[in-house]
Write an enzyme that holds these catalytic residues in place. Structure first.
Site, PDB file in Angstrom:
ATOM      1  N   SER A  55      -8.141  15.571  11.943  1.00  0.00           N
ATOM      2  CA  SER A  55      -8.208  15.760  10.483  1.00  0.00           C
ATOM      3  C   SER A  55      -7.666  17.120  10.001  1.00  0.00           C
ATOM      4  O   SER A  55      -7.077  17.181   8.922  1.00  0.00           O
ATOM      5  CB  SER A  55      -9.608  15.471   9.945  1.00  0.00           C
ATOM      6  OG  SER A  55     -10.542  16.345  10.523  1.00  0.00           O
ATOM      7  N   LEU A  77       9.480   1.555   5.319  1.00  0.00           N
ATOM      8  CA  LEU A  77       8.915   2.913   5.182  1.00  0.00           C
ATOM      9  C   LEU A  77       7.642   2.925   4.338  1.00  0.00           C
ATOM     10  O   LEU A  77       6.640   3.544   4.712  1.00  0.00           O
ATOM     11  CB  LEU A  77       9.985   3.836   4.571  1.00  0.00           C
ATOM     12  CG  LEU A  77       9.568   5.284   4.302  1.00  0.00           C
ATOM     13  CD1 LEU A  77       9.190   5.999   5.604  1.00  0.00           C
ATOM     14  CD2 LEU A  77      10.687   6.046   3.598  1.00  0.00           C
ATOM     15  N   HIS A  80       3.920   2.513   5.298  1.00  0.00           N
ATOM     16  CA  HIS A  80       3.105   3.651   5.750  1.00  0.00           C
ATOM     17  C   HIS A  80       2.377   4.204   4.532  1.00  0.00           C
ATOM     18  O   HIS A  80       2.963   4.910   3.716  1.00  0.00           O
ATOM     19  CB  HIS A  80       3.989   4.684   6.460  1.00  0.00           C
ATOM     20  CG  HIS A  80       4.517   4.151   7.756  1.00  0.00           C
ATOM     21  ND1 HIS A  80       3.842   4.310   8.940  1.00  0.00           N
ATOM     22  CD2 HIS A  80       5.599   3.386   8.025  1.00  0.00           C
ATOM     23  CE1 HIS A  80       4.498   3.678   9.900  1.00  0.00           C
ATOM     24  NE2 HIS A  80       5.571   3.112   9.373  1.00  0.00           N
ATOM     25  N   SER A  89      14.995   3.680  -9.010  1.00  0.00           N
ATOM     26  CA  SER A  89      14.558   2.411  -9.585  1.00  0.00           C
ATOM     27  C   SER A  89      15.752   1.502  -9.877  1.00  0.00           C
ATOM     28  O   SER A  89      16.724   1.933 -10.503  1.00  0.00           O
ATOM     29  CB  SER A  89      13.799   2.680 -10.886  1.00  0.00           C
ATOM     30  OG  SER A  89      13.642   1.476 -11.593  1.00  0.00           O
ATOM     31  N   GLN A  90      15.634   0.258  -9.452  1.00  0.00           N
ATOM     32  CA  GLN A  90      16.682  -0.719  -9.810  1.00  0.00           C
ATOM     33  C   GLN A  90      16.407  -1.322 -11.191  1.00  0.00           C
ATOM     34  O   GLN A  90      17.216  -2.092 -11.689  1.00  0.00           O
ATOM     35  CB  GLN A  90      16.759  -1.815  -8.752  1.00  0.00           C
ATOM     36  CG  GLN A  90      17.307  -1.323  -7.427  1.00  0.00           C
ATOM     37  CD  GLN A  90      17.444  -2.417  -6.398  1.00  0.00           C
ATOM     38  OE1 GLN A  90      16.676  -3.381  -6.383  1.00  0.00           O
ATOM     39  NE2 GLN A  90      18.408  -2.272  -5.515  1.00  0.00           N
ATOM     40  N   ARG A  91      15.284  -0.971 -11.774  1.00  0.00           N
ATOM     41  CA  ARG A  91      15.036  -1.412 -13.162  1.00  0.00           C
ATOM     42  C   ARG A  91      15.848  -0.549 -14.118  1.00  0.00           C
ATOM     43  O   ARG A  91      16.346  -1.031 -15.122  1.00  0.00           O
ATOM     44  CB  ARG A  91      13.550  -1.275 -13.524  1.00  0.00           C
ATOM     45  CG  ARG A  91      12.670  -2.276 -12.834  1.00  0.00           C
ATOM     46  CD  ARG A  91      11.254  -2.181 -13.383  1.00  0.00           C
ATOM     47  NE  ARG A  91      11.157  -2.697 -14.732  1.00  0.00           N
ATOM     48  CZ  ARG A  91      10.124  -2.512 -15.542  1.00  0.00           C
ATOM     49  NH1 ARG A  91       9.087  -1.790 -15.136  1.00  0.00           N
ATOM     50  NH2 ARG A  91      10.116  -3.013 -16.755  1.00  0.00           N
ATOM     51  N   ALA A 157       0.852  16.085   8.297  1.00  0.00           N
ATOM     52  CA  ALA A 157       1.233  16.115   9.716  1.00  0.00           C
ATOM     53  C   ALA A 157       0.558  14.997  10.513  1.00  0.00           C
ATOM     54  O   ALA A 157       1.163  14.417  11.425  1.00  0.00           O
ATOM     55  CB  ALA A 157       0.898  17.471  10.318  1.00  0.00           C
ATOM     56  N   ARG A 167       7.585   4.658  14.883  1.00  0.00           N
ATOM     57  CA  ARG A 167       8.956   4.463  14.393  1.00  0.00           C
ATOM     58  C   ARG A 167      10.019   5.149  15.247  1.00  0.00           C
ATOM     59  O   ARG A 167      11.210   4.865  15.081  1.00  0.00           O
ATOM     60  CB  ARG A 167       9.081   4.908  12.935  1.00  0.00           C
ATOM     61  CG  ARG A 167       8.188   4.127  11.970  1.00  0.00           C
ATOM     62  CD  ARG A 167       8.461   2.635  11.951  1.00  0.00           C
ATOM     63  NE  ARG A 167       7.668   1.960  10.928  1.00  0.00           N
ATOM     64  CZ  ARG A 167       7.770   0.674  10.625  1.00  0.00           C
ATOM     65  NH1 ARG A 167       8.607  -0.119  11.264  1.00  0.00           N
ATOM     66  NH2 ARG A 167       7.007   0.146   9.684  1.00  0.00           N
TER      67      ARG A 167
HETATM   68  C1  LIG Z   1       7.815  -2.391  15.656  1.00  0.00           C
HETATM   69  C2  LIG Z   1       7.120  -2.775  14.401  1.00  0.00           C
HETATM   70  C3  LIG Z   1       7.111  -4.094  13.992  1.00  0.00           C
HETATM   71  C4  LIG Z   1       6.461  -4.465  12.804  1.00  0.00           C
HETATM   72  N1  LIG Z   1       6.470  -5.773  12.421  1.00  0.00           N
HETATM   73  C5  LIG Z   1       5.811  -6.140  11.288  1.00  0.00           C
HETATM   74  C6  LIG Z   1       5.773  -7.495  10.880  1.00  0.00           C
HETATM   75  O1  LIG Z   1       6.343  -8.376  11.518  1.00  0.00           O
HETATM   76  N2  LIG Z   1       5.106  -7.819   9.727  1.00  0.00           N
HETATM   77  C7  LIG Z   1       4.455  -6.863   8.986  1.00  0.00           C
HETATM   78  O2  LIG Z   1       3.834  -7.187   7.960  1.00  0.00           O
HETATM   79  N3  LIG Z   1       4.478  -5.564   9.365  1.00  0.00           N
HETATM   80  C8  LIG Z   1       5.131  -5.180  10.479  1.00  0.00           C
HETATM   81  N4  LIG Z   1       5.148  -3.866  10.843  1.00  0.00           N
HETATM   82  C9  LIG Z   1       4.506  -2.874   9.968  1.00  0.00           C
HETATM   83  C10 LIG Z   1       3.111  -2.465  10.516  1.00  0.00           C
HETATM   84  O3  LIG Z   1       2.256  -3.582  10.576  1.00  0.00           O
HETATM   85  C11 LIG Z   1       2.488  -1.387   9.607  1.00  0.00           C
HETATM   86  O4  LIG Z   1       2.324  -1.915   8.295  1.00  0.00           O
HETATM   87  C12 LIG Z   1       3.326  -0.157   9.501  1.00  0.00           C
HETATM   88  O5  LIG Z   1       3.791   0.253  10.775  1.00  0.00           O
HETATM   89  C13 LIG Z   1       2.487   0.969   8.891  1.00  0.00           C
HETATM   90  O6  LIG Z   1       1.521   1.348   9.852  1.00  0.00           O
HETATM   91  P1  LIG Z   1       0.056   1.768   9.472  1.00  0.00           P
HETATM   92  O7  LIG Z   1      -0.625   0.757   8.624  1.00  0.00           O
HETATM   93  O8  LIG Z   1      -0.607   2.116  10.771  1.00  0.00           O
HETATM   94  O9  LIG Z   1       0.377   3.134   8.661  1.00  0.00           O
HETATM   95  P2  LIG Z   1      -0.388   3.766   7.427  1.00  0.00           P
HETATM   96  O10 LIG Z   1      -0.457   2.820   6.298  1.00  0.00           O
HETATM   97  O11 LIG Z   1       0.298   5.090   7.161  1.00  0.00           O
HETATM   98  O12 LIG Z   1      -1.830   4.009   7.955  1.00  0.00           O
HETATM   99  C14 LIG Z   1      -2.092   4.974   8.977  1.00  0.00           C
HETATM  100  C15 LIG Z   1      -3.432   4.656   9.605  1.00  0.00           C
HETATM  101  O13 LIG Z   1      -4.456   4.808   8.626  1.00  0.00           O
HETATM  102  C16 LIG Z   1      -5.445   3.796   8.827  1.00  0.00           C
HETATM  103  N5  LIG Z   1      -5.486   2.940   7.635  1.00  0.00           N
HETATM  104  C17 LIG Z   1      -4.612   2.933   6.583  1.00  0.00           C
HETATM  105  N6  LIG Z   1      -4.987   2.043   5.668  1.00  0.00           N
HETATM  106  C18 LIG Z   1      -6.097   1.446   6.134  1.00  0.00           C
HETATM  107  C19 LIG Z   1      -6.937   0.426   5.644  1.00  0.00           C
HETATM  108  N7  LIG Z   1      -6.730  -0.206   4.489  1.00  0.00           N
HETATM  109  N8  LIG Z   1      -7.998   0.075   6.399  1.00  0.00           N
HETATM  110  C20 LIG Z   1      -8.256   0.673   7.581  1.00  0.00           C
HETATM  111  N9  LIG Z   1      -7.498   1.641   8.109  1.00  0.00           N
HETATM  112  C21 LIG Z   1      -6.427   2.028   7.396  1.00  0.00           C
HETATM  113  C22 LIG Z   1      -5.033   3.014  10.071  1.00  0.00           C
HETATM  114  O14 LIG Z   1      -5.630   3.618  11.197  1.00  0.00           O
HETATM  115  C23 LIG Z   1      -3.542   3.224  10.119  1.00  0.00           C
HETATM  116  O15 LIG Z   1      -2.969   3.082  11.414  1.00  0.00           O
HETATM  117  C24 LIG Z   1       5.803  -3.476  12.017  1.00  0.00           C
HETATM  118  C25 LIG Z   1       5.813  -2.129  12.436  1.00  0.00           C
HETATM  119  C26 LIG Z   1       6.468  -1.772  13.607  1.00  0.00           C
HETATM  120  C27 LIG Z   1       6.459  -0.321  14.022  1.00  0.00           C
END
Ligand SMILES: Cc1cc2nc3c(=O)[nH]c(=O)nc-3n(C[C@H](O)[C@H](O)[C@H](O)COP(=O)(O)OP(=O)(O)OC[C@H]3O[C@@H](n4cnc5c(N)ncnc54)[C@H](O)[C@@H]3O)c2cc1C
Length: 223
Positions: A55, A77, A80, A89-91, A157, A167
């Site tokens: 943290s 992107l 995340h 914006s494309q609007r 970070a 990624r």
């Molecule tokens: C190789 C690869 C293939 C993928 N294929 C697909 C696919 O086929 N379909 C698809 O939909 N997506 C796909 N994704 C996207 C993936 O599922 C994630 O949405 C994306 O990588 C963002 O990751 P994240 O949610 O961990 O990141 P962030 O949203 O930045 O979250 C970071 C961390 O915070 C915590 N967190 C955030 N929000 C919450 C929440 N609401 N509840 C609990 N904990 C939370 C979790 O620990 C999470 O890991 C793919 C990603 C990769 C890297």
């Protein structure tokens, strides 16, 4: 693709290590930051990463200008969520001469290149004609995933380390992997300690969580 680090927390490593030290000290954060030598910063940050006490890493933020990427990439992107984004914006921005991103596999095949470029021309024409009939916010529905876009993205970070973990991995698609690698180069310039162990888990932890989908890099290294 162009990536530039626009802004970042002043002295990110001192800030993070002072915040971490505060948890175990009766001194004030400003006093701890003042007394924090580069050697102490390095040892604190190593400990944080080792212990998984992540943290304090949230106190350092980094803002990137990202240009020359596709809407396919920007969709990946913005999945995340621990981040802030602003995107062209494309609007509101007219796209009748939109630029587009050509995937390397398409560029490598004369036949694919011809199909792809031809389709982009058709879409440009359809978009222009639609703009004469409907508002551009509705005409944009015909635009492709390949359409070039630009964004400003800010992540702390901790979130960046997670982003680089998933990624920079070979399982990520080429375009977002290229973006992640450029972002990592940028942040390492200003904060080598925080990002010393950033990257895919095969590189940083010697493990691969991808199971059957693994690229095999770790296994091949052992062979
Ligand atoms: C190789 C690869 C293939 C993928 N294929 C697909 C696919 O086929 N379909 C698809 O939909 N997506 C796909 N994704 C996207 C993936 O599922 C994630 O949405 C994306 O990588 C963002 O990751 P994240 O949610 O961990 O990141 P962030 O949203 O930045 O979250 C970071 C961390 O915070 C915590 N967190 C955030 N929000 C919450 C929440 N609401 N509840 C609990 N904990 C939370 C979790 O620990 C999470 O890991 C793919 C990603 C990769 C890297």
């Amino acid at each position: 693709m162009h990536v530039q680090l626009l802004a970042w927390t002043d002295e990110p490593e001192r800030t993070v290590s002072a915040a971490a030290r505060l948890c175990y000290s009766s001194d004030s954060a400003s006093e701890l930051a003042r007394k924090m030598t580069p050697e102490k910063q390095a040892s604190f940050i190593e400990k944080l990463v080792d212990m998984g006490h992540q943290s304090p890493l949230e106190h350092a933020s980094f803002t990137f200008a990202i240009e020359g990427v596709s809407r396919a990439l920007s969709h990946q992107l913005v999945r995340h969520r621990i981040a802030s984004y602003s995107q062209k914006s494309q609007r509101y921005v007219e796209e009748s001469s939109f630029s587009y991103i050509t995937p390397p596999s398409v560029a490598a095949s004369p036949e694919a290149r011809q199909i792809f470029a031809g389709q982009m021309e058709h879409i440009r024409e359809a978009y222009r004609r639609l703009c004469e009939i409907v508002p551009k916010e509705d005409a944009r529905y015909v635009l492709p995933n390949a359409c070039e876009t630009k964004l400003v993205a800010t992540m702390n970070a901790r979130s960046l380390l997670h982003f680089f973990q998933v990624r920079c991995c070979r399982r990520a698609q080429w375009e977002i992997r290229q973006l992640a690698e450029l972002m990592l180069q940028e942040v390492r310039r200003v904060s080598p300690l925080l990002f010393k162990y950033a990257g895919p888990r095969c590189e940083t932890e010697g493990i691969c969580p991808e199971g059957e989908l693994s690229c095999g890099r770790l296994k091949n290294k052992d062979d």
